[in-house]
Write an enzyme that holds these catalytic residues in place. Structure first.
Site, PDB file in Angstrom:
ATOM      1  N   SER A 119       0.842  -1.188   0.000  1.00 32.58           N
ATOM      2  CA  SER A 119       0.000   0.000   0.000  1.00 32.58           C
ATOM      3  C   SER A 119       0.887   1.251   0.000  1.00 32.58           C
ATOM      4  O   SER A 119       1.706   1.423  -0.900  1.00 32.58           O
ATOM      5  CB  SER A 119      -0.954  -0.048   1.196  1.00 32.58           C
ATOM      6  OG  SER A 119      -1.955   0.928   1.085  1.00 32.58           O
ATOM      7  N   ASP A 165      -9.351  -5.488  -4.899  1.00 33.02           N
ATOM      8  CA  ASP A 165      -8.521  -4.483  -4.246  1.00 33.02           C
ATOM      9  C   ASP A 165      -9.142  -3.088  -4.297  1.00 33.02           C
ATOM     10  O   ASP A 165      -9.989  -2.807  -5.153  1.00 33.02           O
ATOM     11  CB  ASP A 165      -7.155  -4.440  -4.952  1.00 33.02           C
ATOM     12  CG  ASP A 165      -6.001  -4.106  -4.029  1.00 33.02           C
ATOM     13  OD1 ASP A 165      -6.145  -3.179  -3.213  1.00 33.02           O
ATOM     14  OD2 ASP A 165      -4.959  -4.772  -4.123  1.00 33.02           O
ATOM     15  N   HIS A 171      -7.317  -5.600  -0.800  1.00 31.38           N
ATOM     16  CA  HIS A 171      -6.117  -4.834  -0.493  1.00 31.38           C
ATOM     17  C   HIS A 171      -5.211  -5.596   0.482  1.00 31.38           C
ATOM     18  O   HIS A 171      -3.997  -5.443   0.448  1.00 31.38           O
ATOM     19  CB  HIS A 171      -6.512  -3.480   0.103  1.00 31.38           C
ATOM     20  CG  HIS A 171      -5.437  -2.454   0.043  1.00 31.38           C
ATOM     21  ND1 HIS A 171      -4.794  -2.111  -1.118  1.00 31.38           N
ATOM     22  CD2 HIS A 171      -4.881  -1.678   1.022  1.00 31.38           C
ATOM     23  CE1 HIS A 171      -3.893  -1.161  -0.871  1.00 31.38           C
ATOM     24  NE2 HIS A 171      -3.919  -0.888   0.421  1.00 31.38           N
TER      25      HIS A 171
END
Length: 355
Positions: free
Chosen positions: A156, A296, A323
């Site tokens: 991320s 995601d 995610h």
């Protein structure tokens, strides 16, 4: 003739001695097990700390300490983990402990400045992407990581940081893993608006937009809408979330998060709002693995595309993942991640592979 009991005891003793001899090996060599080669002897001298090393870093605002913890010791594969958020902690990476040790892969937890066990200067001017890149470089030097062993995994926000580090310091890397991150925040915002938002119920999206228009982000109703309608679909599809995620996110540095990302995962509104490195991807020559999830918060097509733009890229799109694919499509994520590490290490890495 020995009694049956005595014969059993002697046999057990011999087997134990044989196993011990096999596991120990000559001094300085890796211990072996029935499944392969185990970690090399730990290099720590003096008082043992379980692999923890607190590293002093120099910043424009003075010196601070950041926290790291090493698991295992493999002189050829050392993975430094960059957490997301921004402002979360290393703790949601704890799932790695269930997969990497038996593959003899060394990995290193690291709380970035302002996160978890590291110092928090409580100064938003410190929340800067270029400063964080220099912090990672200081951590690398302190941990004696180099081009012969250093793999950097950023998840991320950590993927942005890992990419930025590679653009400046890829000569220090053996491999780069960009996990669940697009290389353009404007494109990320567009995907959230054009694709993910349209998957919500119209009445839910309308109420979310009303709260955002008023900048009433502290309204509990805001998270009350996002958690079941967005986070549970695209952030982590395991509800309730696995405990390491809950623990890590419960320690989120909101000042860091809002300054860099904005008040929500539903698009970007902070310092990173205009970050875009898509045109620079061909400059990356180190082996790269781009990981994404079908569900995601990021565009899986974009994340697969990243691997086609770097010189030596592999892609891994987890078909059940969001995610947090390392949890909700765990077997796919870990198998592909480990395959990439070992292929780079043993020389069998092939650009263009879809893991």
């Amino acid at each position: 003739m020995l009694s049956a009991t005595l014969r059993w005891a002697c046999g057990a003793l011999c087997a134990t001695a044989l196993l011990t001899a096999c596991q120990s090996g000559p001094a300085g060599s890796p211990a072996t097990t029935s499944t392969g080669v185990a970690y090399f002897p730990a290099p720590e001298a003096g008082v043992k700390t379980g692999g923890i090393q607190v590293i002093p870093i120099t910043t424009p605002k003075g010196k601070f300490n950041v926290w790291t913890k090493r698991f295992g010791n493999n002189p050829k594969i050392k993975v430094l983990l960059l957490n997301g958020g921004p402002g979360a902690t290393h703790e949601y990476f704890e799932c790695m402990e269930s997969f990497l040790p038996q593959q003899n892969i060394e990995f290193i937890y690291y709380d970035q400045l302002g996160c978890g066990n590291s110092d928090n200067p409580h100064d938003t001017s410190m929340w800067s992407l270029p400063r964080y890149v220099e912090e990672v470089e200081q951590v690398r030097q302190a941990l004696n990581l180099n081009k012969d062993n250093f793999y950097l995994l950023g998840h991320s926000w950590g993927g942005i940081l890992a990419a930025e580090y590679a653009f400046k310091y890829q000569q220090n890397l053996k491999g780069l893993i960009i996990s669940n991150m697009m290389m353009s925040c404007p494109a990320y915002g567009k995907y959230a608006e054009d694709v993910l938002a349209k998957q919500m119920k119209p009445e839910v999206l309308a109420e979310i937009r009303q709260i955002e228009a008023k900048k009433d982000f502290d309204n509990p109703r805001y998270m009350g809408l996002l958690e079941p309608n967005f986070y549970a679909q695209h952030l982590c599809r395991i509800v309730p979330n696995p405990e390491p995620i809950t623990r890590s996110m419960g320690k989120l540095n909101k000042s860091l998060y809002v300054t860099m990302q904005g008040p929500s995962e539903f698009g970007v509104a902070g310092k990173l709002v205009n970050w875009d490195r898509t045109k620079d991807l061909p400059k990356l020559t180190v082996p790269v693995l781009s990981i994404g999830g079908k569900y995601d918060t990021m565009d899986p097509a974009h994340m697969a595309w990243i691997a086609t733009q770097v010189k030596n890229g592999n892609s891994l799109i987890c078909p059940q993942g969001s995610h947090m694919s390392m949890y909700d499509d765990q077997q796919t994520y870990m198998k592909g991640f480990i395959t990439f590490l070992k292929s780079v290490d043993d020389g069998s890495f092939k650009p263009g592979t879809k893991l």
